[in-house]
Design a protein around this motif. Structure first.
Motif, PDB file in Angstrom:
ATOM      1  N   SER A  41     -20.091 -34.703  -4.537  1.00 42.83           N
ATOM      2  CA  SER A  41     -19.521 -33.610  -5.317  1.00 42.83           C
ATOM      3  C   SER A  41     -20.314 -32.322  -5.134  1.00 42.83           C
ATOM      4  CB  SER A  41     -19.503 -33.966  -6.810  1.00 42.83           C
ATOM      5  OG  SER A  41     -18.756 -35.138  -7.037  1.00 42.83           O
ATOM      6  N   GLN A  42     -19.596 -31.199  -5.288  1.00 43.90           N
ATOM      7  CA  GLN A  42     -20.175 -29.857  -5.316  1.00 43.90           C
ATOM      8  C   GLN A  42     -21.083 -29.590  -4.112  1.00 43.90           C
ATOM      9  OE1 GLN A  42     -21.971 -29.871  -9.251  1.00 43.90           O
ATOM     10  NE2 GLN A  42     -20.133 -28.992 -10.147  1.00 43.90           N
ATOM     11  N   VAL A  43     -20.520 -29.791  -2.942  1.00 42.67           N
ATOM     12  CA  VAL A  43     -21.223 -29.494  -1.697  1.00 42.67           C
ATOM     13  C   VAL A  43     -20.720 -28.154  -1.169  1.00 42.67           C
ATOM     14  CG1 VAL A  43     -21.657 -30.252   0.664  1.00 42.67           C
ATOM     15  CG2 VAL A  43     -21.445 -31.941  -1.167  1.00 42.67           C
ATOM     16  N   ASN A  44     -21.624 -27.211  -0.900  1.00 44.81           N
ATOM     17  CA  ASN A  44     -21.241 -25.893  -0.405  1.00 44.81           C
ATOM     18  C   ASN A  44     -21.404 -25.808   1.111  1.00 44.81           C
ATOM     19  OD1 ASN A  44     -20.832 -25.105  -3.034  1.00 44.81           O
ATOM     20  ND2 ASN A  44     -22.832 -24.138  -3.253  1.00 44.81           N
ATOM     21  N   TYR A  45     -20.397 -25.233   1.762  1.00 42.98           N
ATOM     22  CA  TYR A  45     -20.578 -24.890   3.173  1.00 42.98           C
ATOM     23  C   TYR A  45     -19.617 -23.772   3.539  1.00 42.98           C
ATOM     24  CZ  TYR A  45     -16.422 -27.404   4.908  1.00 42.98           C
ATOM     25  OH  TYR A  45     -15.153 -27.831   5.160  1.00 42.98           O
ATOM     26  N   GLU A  46     -19.938 -23.062   4.631  1.00 37.58           N
ATOM     27  CA  GLU A  46     -19.189 -21.877   5.015  1.00 37.58           C
ATOM     28  C   GLU A  46     -18.019 -22.242   5.929  1.00 37.58           C
ATOM     29  OE1 GLU A  46     -19.911 -17.435   6.987  1.00 37.58           O
ATOM     30  OE2 GLU A  46     -21.495 -18.960   7.058  1.00 37.58           O
ATOM     31  N   ILE A  47     -16.869 -21.620   5.658  1.00 38.52           N
ATOM     32  CA  ILE A  47     -15.716 -21.761   6.548  1.00 38.52           C
ATOM     33  C   ILE A  47     -15.458 -20.427   7.238  1.00 38.52           C
ATOM     34  CG2 ILE A  47     -14.651 -23.555   5.154  1.00 38.52           C
ATOM     35  CD1 ILE A  47     -12.620 -21.350   4.245  1.00 38.52           C
TER      36      ILE A  47
ATOM     37  N   GLY B 132     -11.507 -14.480  11.439  1.00 37.35           N
ATOM     38  CA  GLY B 132     -12.923 -14.339  11.780  1.00 37.35           C
ATOM     39  C   GLY B 132     -13.829 -14.092  10.594  1.00 37.35           C
ATOM     40  N   THR B 133     -13.258 -13.817   9.412  1.00 41.95           N
ATOM     41  CA  THR B 133     -14.094 -13.584   8.232  1.00 41.95           C
ATOM     42  C   THR B 133     -14.588 -14.913   7.673  1.00 41.95           C
ATOM     43  OG1 THR B 133     -12.149 -13.612   6.782  1.00 41.95           O
ATOM     44  CG2 THR B 133     -12.845 -11.481   7.670  1.00 41.95           C
ATOM     45  N   GLY B 134     -15.719 -14.863   6.981  1.00 43.23           N
ATOM     46  CA  GLY B 134     -16.317 -16.073   6.434  1.00 43.23           C
ATOM     47  C   GLY B 134     -16.137 -16.180   4.938  1.00 43.23           C
ATOM     48  N   SER B 135     -16.238 -17.387   4.438  1.00 45.84           N
ATOM     49  CA  SER B 135     -16.127 -17.622   3.003  1.00 45.84           C
ATOM     50  C   SER B 135     -16.903 -18.889   2.667  1.00 45.84           C
ATOM     51  CB  SER B 135     -14.655 -17.776   2.611  1.00 45.84           C
ATOM     52  OG  SER B 135     -14.533 -17.993   1.218  1.00 45.84           O
ATOM     53  N   MET B 136     -17.525 -18.925   1.484  1.00 42.55           N
ATOM     54  CA  MET B 136     -18.257 -20.112   1.046  1.00 42.55           C
ATOM     55  C   MET B 136     -17.338 -20.962   0.166  1.00 42.55           C
ATOM     56  SD  MET B 136     -21.106 -21.615   1.526  1.00 42.55           S
ATOM     57  CE  MET B 136     -22.159 -20.282   2.123  1.00 42.55           C
ATOM     58  N   ILE B 137     -17.262 -22.235   0.492  1.00 41.42           N
ATOM     59  CA  ILE B 137     -16.388 -23.139  -0.246  1.00 41.42           C
ATOM     60  C   ILE B 137     -17.209 -24.288  -0.817  1.00 41.42           C
ATOM     61  CG2 ILE B 137     -15.780 -24.511   1.796  1.00 41.42           C
ATOM     62  CD1 ILE B 137     -12.977 -24.814   0.606  1.00 41.42           C
ATOM     63  N   GLU B 138     -16.838 -24.718  -2.021  1.00 37.43           N
ATOM     64  CA  GLU B 138     -17.483 -25.863  -2.667  1.00 37.43           C
ATOM     65  C   GLU B 138     -16.479 -27.019  -2.666  1.00 37.43           C
ATOM     66  OE1 GLU B 138     -19.775 -25.754  -6.665  1.00 37.43           O
ATOM     67  OE2 GLU B 138     -17.789 -26.561  -7.151  1.00 37.43           O
ATOM     68  N   ILE B 139     -16.888 -28.174  -2.115  1.00 33.42           N
ATOM     69  CA  ILE B 139     -15.959 -29.303  -2.000  1.00 33.42           C
ATOM     70  C   ILE B 139     -16.524 -30.551  -2.668  1.00 33.42           C
ATOM     71  CG2 ILE B 139     -14.922 -28.474   0.147  1.00 33.42           C
ATOM     72  CD1 ILE B 139     -16.628 -30.574   1.628  1.00 33.42           C
ATOM     73  N   SER B 140     -15.607 -31.422  -3.067  1.00 31.83           N
ATOM     74  CA  SER B 140     -15.918 -32.771  -3.528  1.00 31.83           C
ATOM     75  C   SER B 140     -15.072 -33.717  -2.691  1.00 31.83           C
ATOM     76  CB  SER B 140     -15.602 -32.935  -5.019  1.00 31.83           C
ATOM     77  OG  SER B 140     -16.406 -32.055  -5.798  1.00 31.83           O
TER      78      SER B 140
ATOM     79  N   VAL C 272     -11.195 -32.087  -2.732  1.00 34.23           N
ATOM     80  CA  VAL C 272     -10.734 -30.831  -3.327  1.00 34.23           C
ATOM     81  C   VAL C 272     -11.811 -29.785  -3.101  1.00 34.23           C
ATOM     82  CG1 VAL C 272      -9.281 -31.895  -5.081  1.00 34.23           C
ATOM     83  CG2 VAL C 272     -11.692 -31.497  -5.582  1.00 34.23           C
ATOM     84  N   GLY C 273     -11.393 -28.529  -3.065  1.00 32.25           N
ATOM     85  CA  GLY C 273     -12.363 -27.467  -2.821  1.00 32.25           C
ATOM     86  C   GLY C 273     -11.955 -26.178  -3.496  1.00 32.25           C
ATOM     87  N   ARG C 274     -12.927 -25.308  -3.686  1.00 32.97           N
ATOM     88  CA  ARG C 274     -12.647 -23.991  -4.261  1.00 32.97           C
ATOM     89  C   ARG C 274     -13.543 -22.958  -3.587  1.00 32.97           C
ATOM     90  NH1 ARG C 274     -14.111 -24.973 -10.381  1.00 32.97           N
ATOM     91  NH2 ARG C 274     -13.156 -26.970  -9.856  1.00 32.97           N
ATOM     92  N   ASP C 275     -13.038 -21.737  -3.523  1.00 34.62           N
ATOM     93  CA  ASP C 275     -13.810 -20.634  -2.939  1.00 34.62           C
ATOM     94  C   ASP C 275     -14.831 -20.151  -3.957  1.00 34.62           C
ATOM     95  OD1 ASP C 275     -14.728 -18.178  -1.918  1.00 34.62           O
ATOM     96  OD2 ASP C 275     -12.876 -17.930  -0.770  1.00 34.62           O
ATOM     97  N   VAL C 276     -16.103 -20.211  -3.600  1.00 37.48           N
ATOM     98  CA  VAL C 276     -17.183 -19.822  -4.533  1.00 37.48           C
ATOM     99  C   VAL C 276     -17.948 -18.622  -4.000  1.00 37.48           C
ATOM    100  CG1 VAL C 276     -17.439 -22.093  -5.598  1.00 37.48           C
ATOM    101  CG2 VAL C 276     -18.713 -21.558  -3.511  1.00 37.48           C
ATOM    102  N   SER C 277     -17.352 -17.879  -3.065  1.00 41.64           N
ATOM    103  CA  SER C 277     -18.050 -16.732  -2.456  1.00 41.64           C
ATOM    104  C   SER C 277     -18.456 -15.707  -3.501  1.00 41.64           C
ATOM    105  CB  SER C 277     -17.161 -16.082  -1.392  1.00 41.64           C
ATOM    106  OG  SER C 277     -16.802 -17.014  -0.410  1.00 41.64           O
ATOM    107  N   GLU C 278     -17.505 -15.342  -4.367  1.00 46.60           N
ATOM    108  CA  GLU C 278     -17.803 -14.311  -5.370  1.00 46.60           C
ATOM    109  C   GLU C 278     -18.848 -14.806  -6.362  1.00 46.60           C
ATOM    110  OE1 GLU C 278     -16.766 -11.233  -5.278  1.00 46.60           O
ATOM    111  OE2 GLU C 278     -15.742 -11.750  -3.402  1.00 46.60           O
ATOM    112  N   ARG C 279     -18.778 -16.086  -6.727  1.00 49.60           N
ATOM    113  CA  ARG C 279     -19.764 -16.637  -7.659  1.00 49.60           C
ATOM    114  C   ARG C 279     -21.157 -16.602  -7.060  1.00 49.60           C
ATOM    115  NH1 ARG C 279     -19.057 -22.753  -9.276  1.00 49.60           N
ATOM    116  NH2 ARG C 279     -20.340 -23.035  -7.424  1.00 49.60           N
ATOM    117  N   ILE C 280     -21.275 -16.930  -5.778  1.00 52.39           N
ATOM    118  CA  ILE C 280     -22.581 -16.923  -5.108  1.00 52.39           C
ATOM    119  C   ILE C 280     -23.121 -15.500  -5.016  1.00 52.39           C
ATOM    120  CG2 ILE C 280     -23.732 -17.338  -2.892  1.00 52.39           C
ATOM    121  CD1 ILE C 280     -22.005 -19.826  -2.610  1.00 52.39           C
ATOM    122  N   LYS C 281     -22.226 -14.529  -4.671  1.00 48.21           N
ATOM    123  CA  LYS C 281     -22.661 -13.135  -4.614  1.00 48.21           C
ATOM    124  C   LYS C 281     -23.164 -12.645  -5.974  1.00 48.21           C
ATOM    125  CE  LYS C 281     -19.603 -11.701  -0.849  1.00 48.21           C
ATOM    126  NZ  LYS C 281     -18.419 -10.879  -0.500  1.00 48.21           N
ATOM    127  N   ALA C 282     -22.455 -13.046  -7.030  1.00 49.01           N
ATOM    128  CA  ALA C 282     -22.844 -12.605  -8.376  1.00 49.01           C
ATOM    129  C   ALA C 282     -24.186 -13.219  -8.766  1.00 49.01           C
ATOM    130  CB  ALA C 282     -21.762 -13.019  -9.365  1.00 49.01           C
TER     131      ALA C 282
END
Length: 401
Positions: free
Chosen positions: A355-361, A366-374, A391-401
């Motif tokens: 659960s809650q594993v982050n990796y970049e897609i 060509g743009t990148g985004s960080m996603i959290e998957i289980s 299941v996964g969700r985009d956590v890019s904004e959360r990581i930036k914040a």
């Protein structure tokens, strides 16, 4: 370990032939039997198994599939119950097949002359339990019932002898009212019917038998040379037609083919019904998944997409056609691809979800985004791993914040 799962421990273990053209099933079933201490020989064709039997190596049990190229399992079973292979008439046969998985197992077993039938994929414990019962002689061969109706007693005697030699349970009648009573009492799988019976209207018995039991194969025989008669009999519901005089062996093959054809038609009808149900179920499933604000995906064991919802497709920027079958390594960095591989491998080996594993897609643009998957492991009905779901969700904004 339960009692029936204990392996054989005798010095000369029973010999089991496994016949299946699907390599995965062949390996799986052979492995289950080998673990029980049985002597197992695997064959990818019925011809190879028969050749081994003829060489003087008779098995104590035959486990066979039905749908195979060349000599299929249906014909293999009937051959092993024929006078030509008398040495193997008593050998127990266990049929394992997905073709007739929705049919009545008792009916299919009787048609084949087998001792037991299991739909594929099999439950391992249920499969071994059947094997041990068969090797212990606890599951006698199911006998196919044949009803022969002819006003000519000599013809009845000729046909009856041939069918009994081939292992059929034979019942006879020479009048229409006796035939209907017998049909209701014994519920035969096959009826051999002379078209012209003195106390029955032409074709009336065919309609009556099909009304009582549509799964019975009615084969019409007659000495009438008119071709219109054959057409009329088939329209009324007969499955096959033979003109007298004929070789009784030809009639037996005709009846067996009629039974096989009828069973296949039932299986096809059931498959069509299940396919419609599956499509409706899949559509409801997809509608629900497409309505959620998270990515849902399924991968095979190689990491290729086999299913995904619309949220994930939009997040990656690919079309459904482009994304289907794409490997996870294609849309991430080499470092995160290695990280994902280790995660999938750990899940496969342990069976435990992550659960809650982050990796970049990397999106299509060509743009990148960080996603959290289980992610968790998917298994087939027999418990074998077949892929991953997550299941996964985009956590890019959360990581930036």
């Amino acid at each position: 370990m339960s009692e029936f799962m204990k392996p054989f421990d005798n010095a000369n273990p029973p010999l089991v032939f496994v016949v299946n053209d699907a390599q995965a099933q062949l390996v799986y079933l052979s492995g289950l039997l080998t673990k029980q201490g049985l002597d197992v020989k695997a064959f990818t064709s019925a011809e190879a198994a028969l050749a081994e039997m003829k060489s003087g190596n008779p098995p104590h049990l035959i486990v066979t599939d039905l749908h195979m190229p060349g000599l299929d399992g249906w014909r293999l079973c009937r051959l092993l119950r024929s006078p030509e292979y008398m040495a193997f008439n008593a050998a127990p046969i266990l049929v394992v097949s997905a073709t007739f998985s929705g049919e009545d197992p008792e009916q299919i077993t009787a048609d084949l002359g087998a001792n037991a039938f299991l739909p594929a994929p099999v439950d391992s414990k249920h499969f071994i339990e059947h094997v041990k019962r068969l090797l212990a002689g606890e599951a006698p061969q199911r006998i196919t019932r044949a009803l022969i109706i002819d006003s000519n007693k000599s013809m009845i005697s000729l046909i009856s002898k041939a069918f009994m030699i081939h292992g059929y349970e034979v019942h006879t009648a020479n009048r229409g009212h006796d035939a209907i009573r017998l049909f209701s009492d014994i519920n035969p799988e096959i009826v051999i019917l002379d078209y012209h019976i003195p106390d029955a209207d032409d074709g009336q018995l065919i309609k009556e038998f099909n009304k009582i039991n549509p799964s019975c194969a009615v084969v019409v025989i007659t000495s009438d040379p008119k071709p219109e008669l054959a057409l009329k009999a088939m329209k009324l519901g007969a499955r096959a037609y033979a003109r007298k005089p004929f070789d009784p062996q030809y009639l037996i093959r005709l009846c067996e083919n009629a039974r096989r054809e009828l069973s296949l038609l039932h299986a096809e009808a059931l498959l069509e019904e299940r396919t419609c149900e599956l499509r409706e179920s899949e559509q409801r499933y997809r509608t629900i998944l497409d309505s959620i604000d998270e990515a849902y995906f399924e991968l095979d064991l190689k990491g290729n997409y086999t299913f995904f919802n619309d949220f994930l497709r939009r997040a990656y920027g690919y079309s459904s056609k482009e994304l289907m079958g794409m490997n996870y390594k294609s849309y991430t960095t080499p470092e995160d691809a290695e990280k994902a591989y280790k995660i999938f491998n750990e899940i496969y080996l342990t069976g435990k979800p992550k659960s809650q594993v982050n990796y970049e897609i990397i999106r299509k643009d060509g743009t990148g985004s960080m996603i959290e998957i289980s992610v968790s492991l998917m298994r087939d009905p027999s418990g074998e791993p077949i892929g991953f779901r997550g299941v996964g969700r985009d956590v890019s904004e959360r990581i930036k914040a």
